[in-house]
Design a protein around this motif. Structure first.
Motif, PDB file in Angstrom:
ATOM      1  N   UNK A  21       0.838  -1.203   0.000  1.00  0.00           N
ATOM      2  CA  UNK A  21       0.000   0.000   0.000  1.00  0.00           C
ATOM      3  C   UNK A  21       0.872   1.252   0.000  1.00  0.00           C
ATOM      4  N   UNK A  22       1.958   1.210   0.764  1.00  0.00           N
ATOM      5  CA  UNK A  22       2.863   2.355   0.801  1.00  0.00           C
ATOM      6  C   UNK A  22       3.514   2.611  -0.538  1.00  0.00           C
ATOM      7  N   UNK A  23       3.882   1.541  -1.237  1.00  0.00           N
ATOM      8  CA  UNK A  23       4.469   1.692  -2.564  1.00  0.00           C
ATOM      9  C   UNK A  23       3.483   2.296  -3.549  1.00  0.00           C
ATOM     10  N   UNK A  28       1.552   7.049  -6.613  1.00  0.00           N
ATOM     11  CA  UNK A  28       0.526   8.050  -6.887  1.00  0.00           C
ATOM     12  C   UNK A  28       1.069   9.458  -6.661  1.00  0.00           C
ATOM     13  N   UNK A  29       1.830   9.636  -5.602  1.00  0.00           N
ATOM     14  CA  UNK A  29       2.373  10.956  -5.289  1.00  0.00           C
ATOM     15  C   UNK A  29       3.397  11.396  -6.331  1.00  0.00           C
ATOM     16  N   UNK A  30       4.247  10.474  -6.746  1.00  0.00           N
ATOM     17  CA  UNK A  30       5.250  10.814  -7.752  1.00  0.00           C
ATOM     18  C   UNK A  30       4.580  11.183  -9.072  1.00  0.00           C
ATOM     19  N   UNK A  53      -4.017  16.376  -5.776  1.00  0.00           N
ATOM     20  CA  UNK A  53      -4.032  15.697  -7.068  1.00  0.00           C
ATOM     21  C   UNK A  53      -4.012  14.175  -6.873  1.00  0.00           C
ATOM     22  N   UNK A  54      -3.230  13.707  -5.911  1.00  0.00           N
ATOM     23  CA  UNK A  54      -3.114  12.266  -5.680  1.00  0.00           C
ATOM     24  C   UNK A  54      -4.276  11.704  -4.871  1.00  0.00           C
ATOM     25  N   UNK A  55      -4.999  12.581  -4.155  1.00  0.00           N
ATOM     26  CA  UNK A  55      -6.116  12.122  -3.335  1.00  0.00           C
ATOM     27  C   UNK A  55      -5.685  11.369  -2.098  1.00  0.00           C
ATOM     28  N   UNK A  56      -4.590  11.818  -1.479  1.00  0.00           N
ATOM     29  CA  UNK A  56      -4.113  11.173  -0.253  1.00  0.00           C
ATOM     30  C   UNK A  56      -3.996  12.222   0.845  1.00  0.00           C
ATOM     31  N   UNK A  62       3.721  13.091   3.957  1.00  0.00           N
ATOM     32  CA  UNK A  62       4.897  13.330   4.780  1.00  0.00           C
ATOM     33  C   UNK A  62       5.562  12.032   5.221  1.00  0.00           C
ATOM     34  N   UNK A  63       4.796  10.959   5.285  1.00  0.00           N
ATOM     35  CA  UNK A  63       5.384   9.667   5.618  1.00  0.00           C
ATOM     36  C   UNK A  63       6.306   9.199   4.489  1.00  0.00           C
ATOM     37  N   UNK A  64       5.917   9.469   3.253  1.00  0.00           N
ATOM     38  CA  UNK A  64       6.715   9.071   2.102  1.00  0.00           C
ATOM     39  C   UNK A  64       7.816  10.094   1.789  1.00  0.00           C
ATOM     40  N   UNK A  65       7.461  11.372   1.888  1.00  0.00           N
ATOM     41  CA  UNK A  65       8.377  12.453   1.521  1.00  0.00           C
ATOM     42  C   UNK A  65       8.331  13.529   2.607  1.00  0.00           C
TER      43      UNK A  65
END
Length: 218
Positions: A21-23, A28-30, A53-56, A62-65
């Protein structure tokens, strides 16, 4: 018993494990960041804009980036990889190595004009005044440039060019020149003089190919 993790680089050892799910969230964010860079430009590509835009959620971003620079850098790296894979796909569709080499100018031009190309150009322009972005992009650029050289060398060797080192310089000049032409056409795609310049670049590439491979046979 010795811990195998002791021999890992510190950054790798500390890297959090990502779930499936994290991947997917990261992907989606990228993709959203690439779209925002292309459509809105660097200044308007904020964490909030990408998040919407990503809908998150902001927490997921912030967890990812943890920073905007980290997000933009990963987006640019992904866009560069996608551009290279786009070019490789075009190359693979051609019948033989010499044809691929002769087509490099047109294939590079096509790849410069996909949305990922515009996103990269936008970020590179921004790095001129954003020192933190420039510093973050430097190792990414070095890695990608090494891959471009590797691909060009393989194409040149397979085609039987007379001077492989000259082909590396030629390919780099092509890419830099074509990127500049995309910039010139961004605000007015109908500029006749710029299209004439593009045709001149194609003619110079053809002359280079004749020098490296000999005249093209029918």
């Amino acid at each position: 018993m010795e811990n195998r993790g002791d021999h890992l680089p510190q950054a790798l050892a500390q890297r959090p494990r990502r779930t499936r799910r994290g991947e997917e969230t990261r992907r989606q964010l990228i993709n959203a960041a690439i779209e925002c860079l292309c459509e809105r430009g660097y200044a308007a590509t904020s964490i909030e804009t990408v998040m919407e835009r990503a809908g998150v959620s902001r927490g997921s971003v912030l967890h990812q980036f943890p920073t905007r620079i980290a997000l933009i850098t990963c987006a640019v790296e992904a866009a560069m990889d996608q551009m290279m894979e786009h070019t490789r796909g075009l190359m693979r569709a051609l019948p033989d190595p010499a044809t691929r080499y002769r087509a490099m100018c047109d294939l590079f031009w096509e790849s410069q004009n996909i949305p990922e190309g515009a996103a990269i150009t936008e970020a590179l322009l921004a790095s001129r005044w954003d020192a933190a972005l420039g510093e973050a992009l430097r190792p990414v650029g070095m890695r990608v440039e090494a891959e471009i050289d590797q691909d060009t060398r393989a194409t040149a060797l397979a085609a039987g060019v007379k001077d492989v080192e000259a082909s590396l310089v030629h390919a780099r000049v092509l890419i830099l020149t074509l990127r500049g032409i995309t910039l010139e056409l961004m605000y007015d795609h109908s500029r006749a003089m710029i299209h004439k310049a593009l045709e001149q670049i194609r003619a110079q590439h053809k002359a280079h190919c004749e020098e490296m491979l000999g005249p093209e046979t029918a």
